[in-house]
Design an enzyme around this catalytic site. Sequence first.
Site, PDB file in Angstrom:
ATOM      1  N   GLY A 100       0.818  -1.215   0.000  1.00 25.32           N
ATOM      2  CA  GLY A 100       0.000   0.000   0.000  1.00 25.32           C
ATOM      3  C   GLY A 100       0.847   1.258   0.000  1.00 25.32           C
ATOM      4  O   GLY A 100       2.024   1.221  -0.365  1.00 25.32           O
ATOM      5  N   HIS A 116       2.284   4.725  -4.965  1.00 23.39           N
ATOM      6  CA  HIS A 116       2.778   5.907  -5.672  1.00 23.39           C
ATOM      7  C   HIS A 116       3.017   5.532  -7.134  1.00 23.39           C
ATOM      8  O   HIS A 116       2.679   4.412  -7.550  1.00 23.39           O
ATOM      9  CB  HIS A 116       4.053   6.436  -4.990  1.00 23.39           C
ATOM     10  N   GLY A 164       5.533   4.634  -8.690  1.00 29.42           N
ATOM     11  CA  GLY A 164       6.335   3.419  -8.891  1.00 29.42           C
ATOM     12  C   GLY A 164       5.437   2.188  -8.940  1.00 29.42           C
ATOM     13  O   GLY A 164       5.544   1.344  -9.838  1.00 29.42           O
ATOM     14  N   HIS A 165       4.528   2.099  -7.968  1.00 23.91           N
ATOM     15  CA  HIS A 165       3.575   0.982  -7.968  1.00 23.91           C
ATOM     16  C   HIS A 165       2.694   1.050  -9.219  1.00 23.91           C
ATOM     17  O   HIS A 165       2.408   0.028  -9.847  1.00 23.91           O
ATOM     18  CB  HIS A 165       2.679   1.046  -6.726  1.00 23.91           C
ATOM     19  N   GLN A 206       7.672  -9.192   7.889  1.00 22.60           N
ATOM     20  CA  GLN A 206       8.909  -8.767   7.230  1.00 22.60           C
ATOM     21  C   GLN A 206       9.514  -7.525   7.886  1.00 22.60           C
ATOM     22  O   GLN A 206      10.507  -6.995   7.417  1.00 22.60           O
ATOM     23  CB  GLN A 206       8.692  -8.535   5.734  1.00 22.60           C
ATOM     24  N   ARG A 263      12.395  -3.347  -9.658  1.00 24.09           N
ATOM     25  CA  ARG A 263      13.845  -3.505  -9.488  1.00 24.09           C
ATOM     26  C   ARG A 263      14.382  -2.593  -8.397  1.00 24.09           C
ATOM     27  O   ARG A 263      15.519  -2.719  -7.983  1.00 24.09           O
ATOM     28  CB  ARG A 263      14.541  -3.133 -10.796  1.00 24.09           C
ATOM     29  N   GLN A 312      15.221  -8.181  -3.228  1.00 22.47           N
ATOM     30  CA  GLN A 312      13.911  -8.837  -3.086  1.00 22.47           C
ATOM     31  C   GLN A 312      13.511  -9.533  -4.389  1.00 22.47           C
ATOM     32  O   GLN A 312      13.023 -10.668  -4.383  1.00 22.47           O
ATOM     33  CB  GLN A 312      12.864  -7.786  -2.709  1.00 22.47           C
TER      34      GLN A 312
END
Length: 287
Positions: A25, A28, A30-31, A55, A142, A147
């Site tokens: 959540g 922004h 990027g998502h 995490q 990336r 991750q």
Amino acid sequence: MIIVHEPAEVARAATGPITFVPTMGALHAGHASLVSLAAAGSGTVVVSVFVNPSQFGPGEDFGRYPRDLAADARLAERAGADILFAPTVETVYPVGFATTVDPGPIAMDLCGRTRPGHFAGVATVVTRLYGLVQPQRAIFGRKDYQQLVVLRQTAVDLALGVDVVGAPTVRDADGLALSSRNAFLSSDERSRALALPACLAAIAAAHHAGERDGTHLEAVGREHLAGLAVEYLELRAADRLGPWTPDRLGVALVAARVGTTRLIDNILLDPAQPGSALASAFPKEPS
Ligand code: AMP
């Protein structure tokens, strides 16, 4: 777009193959870029919003992590999502849940050195979410390079049947990688945070100019990090984050604290197509 909280509702609403964009959540641009990439394919795009407690380590920012489901829904819908899946903690971790997905030695390297348990938490929740959502494809940024490598490995090692796709990092005009955690930065801290992209741009520029000595490339980058609490700056092979040799696709990774906020960033170094500026220095990552 529909908002659902139960996996059965995802299964009911989906048509065709599912492309999945897991998030915590505070969405922004990027998502949004990941969702747009997902929406460019066929089938159903499922975006999950779940702030995964497992995490975060003790003393990390789980409690203050930004949460705004209504704003997330607006952004996800605009970017082309079909289903926003916002499960409760009880749905993701029902009573009796006991399994951990341990990604092996990579989980203790780089970010894992200061965040023990983090990548096991990520691999476990993502594997569990795959089970709940049943995607054929999953898209990750990336921006969180380690991750992405961990989740590629998990998908392959456990034969999860999910094609893991990496997407480019979206940055603000000044080069700072977008991150939900940027909201924690004061304006002074935000200016200081620009040292991260400056460091990576300097490394990319030196690489472009022909520098191939890893120690020297790191030193070039480190000059920009003076005054920050640097956790690591390292050059690695881009495929599995092993040792880098100049003939291979490399990645320079940095993690630093600005005030109380921990930021990470990275840049790919392609020996065949060396980049010169941040915007153009992100070649295609290995699959
Ligand atoms: P998060 O909600 O921060 O866990 O991130 C969810 C997904 O969005 C992960 O795959 C991230 O790598 C990705 N992501 C976060 N920031 C960016 C960014 N600036 N550009 C591209 N992807 C991003």
